[in-house]
Design a protein around this motif. Sequence first.
Motif, PDB file in Angstrom:
ATOM      1  N   ARG A  43     -29.020 -33.164   6.228  1.00  0.00           N
ATOM      2  CA  ARG A  43     -29.231 -34.269   5.293  1.00  0.00           C
ATOM      3  C   ARG A  43     -30.707 -34.393   4.923  1.00  0.00           C
ATOM      4  O   ARG A  43     -31.575 -34.300   5.772  1.00  0.00           O
TER       5      ARG A  43
ATOM      6  N   THR B 247     -24.711 -38.235  -1.542  1.00  0.00           N
ATOM      7  CA  THR B 247     -24.709 -37.013  -0.731  1.00  0.00           C
ATOM      8  C   THR B 247     -25.895 -36.180  -1.175  1.00  0.00           C
ATOM      9  O   THR B 247     -26.022 -35.846  -2.357  1.00  0.00           O
TER      10      THR B 247
ATOM     11  N   VAL C 147     -25.228 -30.711   9.005  1.00  0.00           N
ATOM     12  CA  VAL C 147     -23.902 -30.821   8.405  1.00  0.00           C
ATOM     13  C   VAL C 147     -23.128 -29.523   8.574  1.00  0.00           C
ATOM     14  O   VAL C 147     -21.912 -29.520   8.718  1.00  0.00           O
TER      15      VAL C 147
ATOM     16  N   GLU D  29     -18.132 -33.134   2.934  1.00  0.00           N
ATOM     17  CA  GLU D  29     -18.646 -34.370   2.354  1.00  0.00           C
ATOM     18  C   GLU D  29     -17.674 -35.003   1.363  1.00  0.00           C
ATOM     19  O   GLU D  29     -17.931 -36.098   0.854  1.00  0.00           O
TER      20      GLU D  29
END
Length: 117
Positions: free
Chosen positions: A29, A37, A19, A73
């Motif tokens: 992740r 998330t 990310v 996010e």
Amino acid sequence: MSDCIFCKIANHEIPSTVVFEDEQVIAFRDLDPQAPTHVLVIPKHHYATITDDVPAETLAAMANAIKEVTKAEGIDESGFRVITNAGPDAGQTVHHFHMHVLGGKNLGMGLLSADAQ
């Protein structure tokens, strides 16, 4: 450390869904997400826990990564939780310092365990 899974992820020896990444840290992740998330932020250099003489520059890089992850996010304004576990009694299963960034739903007031699921 040659047998550390997070060191292997940091060195791109094991694939992950990245990310964010810079020279000092990588964020990816979690394979077993506890919230919509769930991103792990780790230093590229191996430290066992947050109390393992982690340099201030590394901690600052991790804080910056958390900022960038939450923006990317879309949880920077709705809210998020950042957790680090240190040692077996805290539930640390990978002994490479890391921070969990959780969000995407109301996480309540409880601790990570059942409340974040």
